[in-house]
Design an enzyme around this catalytic site. Structure first.
Site, PDB file in Angstrom:
ATOM      1  N   LYS A 195       0.823  -1.210   0.000  1.00  0.00           N
ATOM      2  CA  LYS A 195       0.000   0.000   0.000  1.00  0.00           C
ATOM      3  C   LYS A 195       0.863   1.269   0.000  1.00  0.00           C
ATOM      4  CE  LYS A 195      -3.966  -2.349   0.702  1.00  0.00           C
ATOM      5  NZ  LYS A 195      -3.615  -3.764   0.883  1.00  0.00           N
TER       6      LYS A 195
HETATM    7  C1  LIG Z   1      -4.382  -4.938   0.539  1.00  0.00           C
HETATM    8  C2  LIG Z   1      -3.606  -6.201   0.490  1.00  0.00           C
HETATM    9  C3  LIG Z   1      -3.912  -7.215  -0.441  1.00  0.00           C
HETATM   10  C4  LIG Z   1      -5.099  -7.122  -1.367  1.00  0.00           C
HETATM   11  O1  LIG Z   1      -4.953  -6.118  -2.324  1.00  0.00           O
HETATM   12  P1  LIG Z   1      -6.241  -5.535  -3.083  1.00  0.00           P
HETATM   13  O2  LIG Z   1      -5.740  -4.413  -3.884  1.00  0.00           O
HETATM   14  O3  LIG Z   1      -7.188  -5.113  -2.000  1.00  0.00           O
HETATM   15  O4  LIG Z   1      -6.796  -6.657  -3.892  1.00  0.00           O
HETATM   16  C5  LIG Z   1      -3.086  -8.317  -0.496  1.00  0.00           C
HETATM   17  N1  LIG Z   1      -2.039  -8.451   0.347  1.00  0.00           N
HETATM   18  C6  LIG Z   1      -1.731  -7.511   1.250  1.00  0.00           C
HETATM   19  C7  LIG Z   1      -0.573  -7.732   2.147  1.00  0.00           C
HETATM   20  C8  LIG Z   1      -2.495  -6.355   1.356  1.00  0.00           C
HETATM   21  O5  LIG Z   1      -2.181  -5.429   2.258  1.00  0.00           O
END
Ligand SMILES: *Cc1c(COP(=O)(O)O)cnc(C)c1O
Length: 505
Positions: A115
């Site tokens: 993120k």
């Molecule tokens: C947010 C997240 C996901 C999922 O990603 P999306 O964009 O919501 O599909 C997968 N793995 C981790 C570690 C995340 O933080």
């Protein structure tokens, strides 16, 4: 380039306006009016420039009311060396003797999950968008989090003038490390709230606040404007497209020793993406539509396998039991960004999308038409892994490749292995590695040292043991968390979310 709503009932707007708003007023998601395409030479040129320039190259095609120099300044600040160690998006071979499989490690940033890649640059895009709109208002970011978005948003927006951020997380739905990261957050403009319920409840609550005229009015009177840091915001999604191009550029730039083969421009790759809200894999799909040579997009779910079922049947049905798993960031039953994909693959028919989304709201399910389903099936492969399979895969990847991976990345690997066995596909494959294994140290330790190992051991001990076994360093973001003072203790029921969102700082 202008942006339109997937539900067709909001006027189109500029990219800055789409970022400023987050969600379209009709409840739909903003998508670019058209999708820019890169020539092969343009993709090859990316191989010769650093990461920040790659991001600028992609963003400048989408965010046309931002200047090139403006975007460059933002990218250089967001992806500065001291923030991402050793770099924002390294491509790491699973095995140095093979040129077939790579991890795209996206967890070297300030909060140790992917993120950060978008949420380090979003505050720059957002504050510039506020200036461009000519308002003097404070922008308040609301974020629902399944664990990682919250912390990344807090870190991104902390003490950024003219902004505040309110994060809602499911009280029992995040890992210990994720919770500690959030409740110890410093910054006078940060608020963290635990909500009784699931991620879906918090996401629904946030969406409701966005479409609540009373809330908007109350905030307007106090000079505050609401926006979103979730992947429903195009400003989150656009930077994520860039790292898929970056990974491909790194493959082009690599000069492996024979018999390993260098990659030729145009060779297709598989992308394996552990998926929850469908943001990350949607960014991969946009990259493909922009000219990135892609064979299959492998969409990996955990036991909350609503997407795997959808990709198999064409029916999206959220009426099912919800599980808390060891990959909590994917414990989601309503994957918001799927709406954008359905808009694109369904012939950009906003009425159709609005009907499906209404059915999802009213009945809890919808079925797409055969043409849309065919278009989906051409590119996407779905699959899921349960908790035991996830643990087993962490162990296996460690034994075979000497890499310790986190639970989400393991879900991806698990799903891919079965896909590869079933199909015999030997296409070069990039596994998106979405979090540091230290963020889910308990499960990693159970995988490495035996089932139940983490029980009764403190987070700090588990981090140390994982570091000793793996030879990896504990990310700075997670070291010493247990000693930090807890600053956020509010816990509410979903009905209380509006009040927390509106309460002045
Ligand atoms: C947010 C997240 C996901 C999922 O990603 P999306 O964009 O919501 O599909 C997968 N793995 C981790 C570690 C995340 O933080």
């Amino acid at each position: 380039m202008n942006y339109i709503s997937t539900r067709g009932a909001s006027p189109s707007c500029s990219s800055a306006e789409a970022i400023r708003r987050g969600l379209a007023p009709d409840g739909g998601l903003y998508v670019p009016e058209s999708i820019p395409v890169l020539e092969p030479e343009e993709i090859e040129a990316l191989a010769r420039v650093p990461f920040a320039d790659r991001v600028v190259s992609i963003l400048s095609r989408f965010l046309t009311d931002y200047g090139q120099a403006e975007l460059r300044r933002m990218a250089e600040e967001a992806y500065a060396e001291e923030k991402f160690v050793p770099s924002p998006a390294p491509l790491v071979p699973l095995n140095i003797y093979s040129d077939r499989m790579y991890f795209l490690e996206l967890w070297h940033g300030p909060t140790a999950a992917f993120k950060d890649l978008a949420l380090q640059i979003l505050p720059h895009l957002m504050t510039a968008a506020m200036h461009k709109s000519g308002t003097e208002k404070e922008v308040r970011i609301l974020a629902a989090t399944s664990g990682d978005t919250g912390k990344a948003a807090l870190e991104g927006f902390r003490d950024v003038p003219g902004t505040s951020v309110v994060v809602f997380y499911p009280a029992k739905g995040v890992s210990d490390a994720q919770r500690l990261q959030m409740v110890t957050q410093e910054g006078a403009n940060c608020r963290v709230v635990a909500v009784e319920g699931t991620f879906d409840d918090t996401q629904a609550g946030v969406k409701e606040i966005f479409s609540d005229p009373e809330a908007a009015e109350a905030l307007d009177r106090s000079g505050v404007f609401l926006s979103s840091a979730n992947s429903i915001n195009w400003g989150r999604l656009a930077p994520q497209i860039a790292y898929y191009f970056s990974a491909y550029a790194d493959l082009l730039a690599a000069a492996p020793k024979p018999p390993l083969e260098p990659m030729q421009m145009g060779e297709k790759v598989n992308l394996v993406v552990p998926t929850g809200n469908f943001g990350n894999i949607l960014a991969a799909w946009y990259a493909m539509r922009m000219g990135l040579p892609v064979n299959k997009l492998i969409c990996a779910s955990n036991r909350n396998k609503v997407l795997a079922d959808f990709l198999r049947t064409g029916t999206y049905d959220r009426r099912r039991e919800f599980y808390r798993t060891n990959s909590p960031s994917m414990d989601i039953l309503v994957s918001s960004n799927l709406e954008r994909l359905l808009f694109e693959l369904g012939g950009r028919d906003a009425d159709k999308v609005a009907t499906w989304m209404k059915d999802l709201g009213d009945k809890g399910s919808y079925a797409v038409d055969p043409a849309t389903f065919r278009a989906l099936s051409e590119v996407f492969v779905g699959g899921f892994a349960d908790e035991q399979g996830t643990v087993k895969t962490i162990r296996e990847v460690y034994d075979r490749f000497d890499h310790v991976i986190d639970t989400h990345t393991a879900v991806g690997f698990n799903v891919y292995e079965r896909y590869a066995t079933r199909t015999g596909d030997t296409t070069r494959t990039i596994f998106v590695s979405t979090a540091s294994p230290f963020k889910f140290a308990g499960t990693a330790c159970d995988a490495l040292f035996g089932n139940g190992y983490s029980r009764g051991r403190s987070e700090a001990v588990l981090l140390d043991e994982l570091a000793a076994e793996s030879g990896m360093e504990i990310p700075a973001a997670l070291a010493g968390l247990a000693e930090k003072p807890v600053l956020h203790v509010t816990e509410i029921r979903p009905v209380g979310m509006k009040e927390e969102a509106l309460r002045p700082f």
